[in-house]
Write an enzyme that holds these catalytic residues in place. Structure first.
Site, PDB file in Angstrom:
ATOM      1  N   GLY A 206       0.634  -1.092   0.075  1.00 38.52           N
ATOM      2  CA  GLY A 206      -0.058   0.003  -0.126  1.00 38.52           C
ATOM      3  C   GLY A 206       0.781   1.148  -0.129  1.00 38.52           C
ATOM      4  CG  ASN A 207      -0.029   4.527  -1.742  1.00 39.09           C
ATOM      5  OD1 ASN A 207      -1.024   5.470  -0.901  1.00 39.09           O
ATOM      6  ND2 ASN A 207      -0.538   3.985  -2.600  1.00 39.09           N
TER       7      ASN A 207
END
Ligand SMILES: Cc1cc2nc3c(=O)[nH]c(=O)nc-3n(C[C@H](O)[C@H](O)[C@H](O)COP(=O)(O)O)c2cc1C
Length: 405
Positions: A206-207
């Site tokens: 993810g980020n």
């Protein structure tokens, strides 16, 4: 700042308490002016205690102080929450039969009405005409949320949550002309948040995108009159903005499918989401275990570039959007600064506008403030001064106007 919170006699008057509290906690001097009907729902003592100021409903209290003139004249912002159908009718007529309506006639600051009523009342031609009149007088009449009303019925007419009214009010304090109705009749798609690419049923890549910038854009576009579809990935638990259609996705591929679907027929597409550039080639059906046979690397494959895909679709005549807007989170390095990389990205992507945020050191991601540059395909470059994400959203929407005409 001096803020007048007007409270109408609707069931949502209790939400005004949270709003008053937010204003006082952020250091503002708040005067609450309820209508007589509002006091049927929340007691005067509550508003006096929360605001730390006396509360009256009529023009004949404290006459030597002439509050019916002074409170409006001295205010930096007037927020009416909830604004009842009846109160808006009286305000549209220019009546001054209580302290709140008198204050509305003397206020020269931004005035924000946050309506709340049953859907039938909201859609009645009389209310529609009153809202139009108030807007023509320069007031901002917020779009109500949809959802549960008093009782079991649902539909547009719900008072937005206090956080949302607070966000709009705070934006007006930063910039009084931030909420014009310039997007009326336009269809806008906004993407927001970060995507998640699964590795196995437990883990993902993810980020750090919080979704706050995209949500601010969607919220403001809706309040400026647009029909907004918000395609949201993972966010930090943000509430859906009022009058916005939410489409929830997880992966980059789901986001691409949803954006492409809703972009068809849209006037503008704003890609504020942080979409993964790569995803794992293999997604394990069961949790990857520690121990023998454990993987020591993850094989990645490129995801589709949504922004470039939109530009290509428009070139091919498959997409009619007049404005395609990208966001870039950049860091400089020894080969170039943030702006150098951003100019190259704008050229590469071929979108109409690119908003560049310099990231790192507590900037842009997760926080409530932002800054950067707005680059136009026509070569224009505008610095976006440090301010709330709502303020940055207002500058971006300003830049849409000329593209949509
Ligand atoms: C339980 C109850 C809930 C009400 N809720 C609303 C409402 O949400 N919106 C509205 O416009 N009127 C609502 N009304 C009607 C208003 O109270 C009524 O129109 C009143 O005259 C409004 O006065 P004001 O605008 O001066 O506050 C409600 C009335 C009752 C009894």
């Amino acid at each position: 700042m001096r803020i007048v919170v007007g409270v109408g006699g609707g069931i949502a008057a209790y939400k005004a308490c949270s709003l008053v509290r937010k204003f006082t906690e952020t250091g503002h001097d708040v005067r609450v002016i309820p209508t007589e009907s509002a006091l049927q729902f929340v007691g005067k003592a509550t508003f006096e205690a929360l605001s730390g100021n006396p509360v009256n409903t009529g023009v004949f209290a404290d006459v030597p102080e002439v509050p019916h003139v002074r409170l409006g004249q001295e205010a930096d912002l007037v927020v009416i929450a909830p604004a009842t159908a009846d109160l808006m009718a009286r305000a549209a007529m220019g009546r001054a039969d209580d302290l709140l309506t008198a204050t509305l006639l003397t206020a020269r600051c931004p005035v924000l009405f946050a309506p709340a009523m049953h859907t039938e009342m909201w859609l009645h031609p009389a209310t529609v005409a009153n809202v139009r009149t108030l807007r023509s007088h320069g007031a901002i009449v917020a779009e109500p949320a949809s959802g549960r009303l008093t009782g079991a019925d649902t539909g547009p007419g719900r008072l937005p949550e206090a956080e949302e009214i607070f966000a709009l009010a705070s934006l007006l304090l930063e910039r009084a002309d931030a909420i014009p109705r310039d997007l009326e009749g336009r269809r806008v798609v906004v993407s927001a948040g970060g995507t998640r690419e699964p590795l196995d049923p437990v883990r993902f890549l993810g980020n750090r995108s919080s979704g706050k910038q995209g949500y601010a854009l969607a919220r403001l576009a809706a309040q400026r009159g647009a029909h907004v579809t918000l395609v949201a990935g993972n966010t930090v638990g943000l509430d859906t903005p009022a009058a916005v259609d939410l489409v929830q996705v997880t992966t980059a591929e789901q986001m691409r499918v949803a954006v492409d679907k809703h972009a068809a027929g849209a006037d503008a597409v704003i890609m504020a989401a942080a979409v993964a550039d790569f995803r794992p080639v293999h997604v394990a059906a069961a949790k990857i275990k520690k121990g023998a046979g454990e993987p020591n690397s993850i094989e990645l494959i490129k995801t589709d570039d949504i922004l470039s895909g939109l530009v290509q679709a428009r070139r091919d005549g498959r997409l009619g959007a007049a404005a395609i807007v990208g966001f870039a989170a950049e860091t400089g390095d020894e080969n170039g600064d943030v702006l150098t990389y951003a100019r190259a990205k704008l050229k590469r992507k071929g979108c109409d506008l690119l908003i560049v945020n310099a990231v790192g050191e507590g900037r842009a991601f997760e926080v409530d403030h932002n800054d950067g540059w707005l680059l136009g395909a026509d070569g224009t470059e505008q610095a976006l001064d440090h301010g709330s994400k709502a303020l940055l959203a207002s500058r971006v929407l300003d830049a849409l106007g000329p593209l949509l005409r």
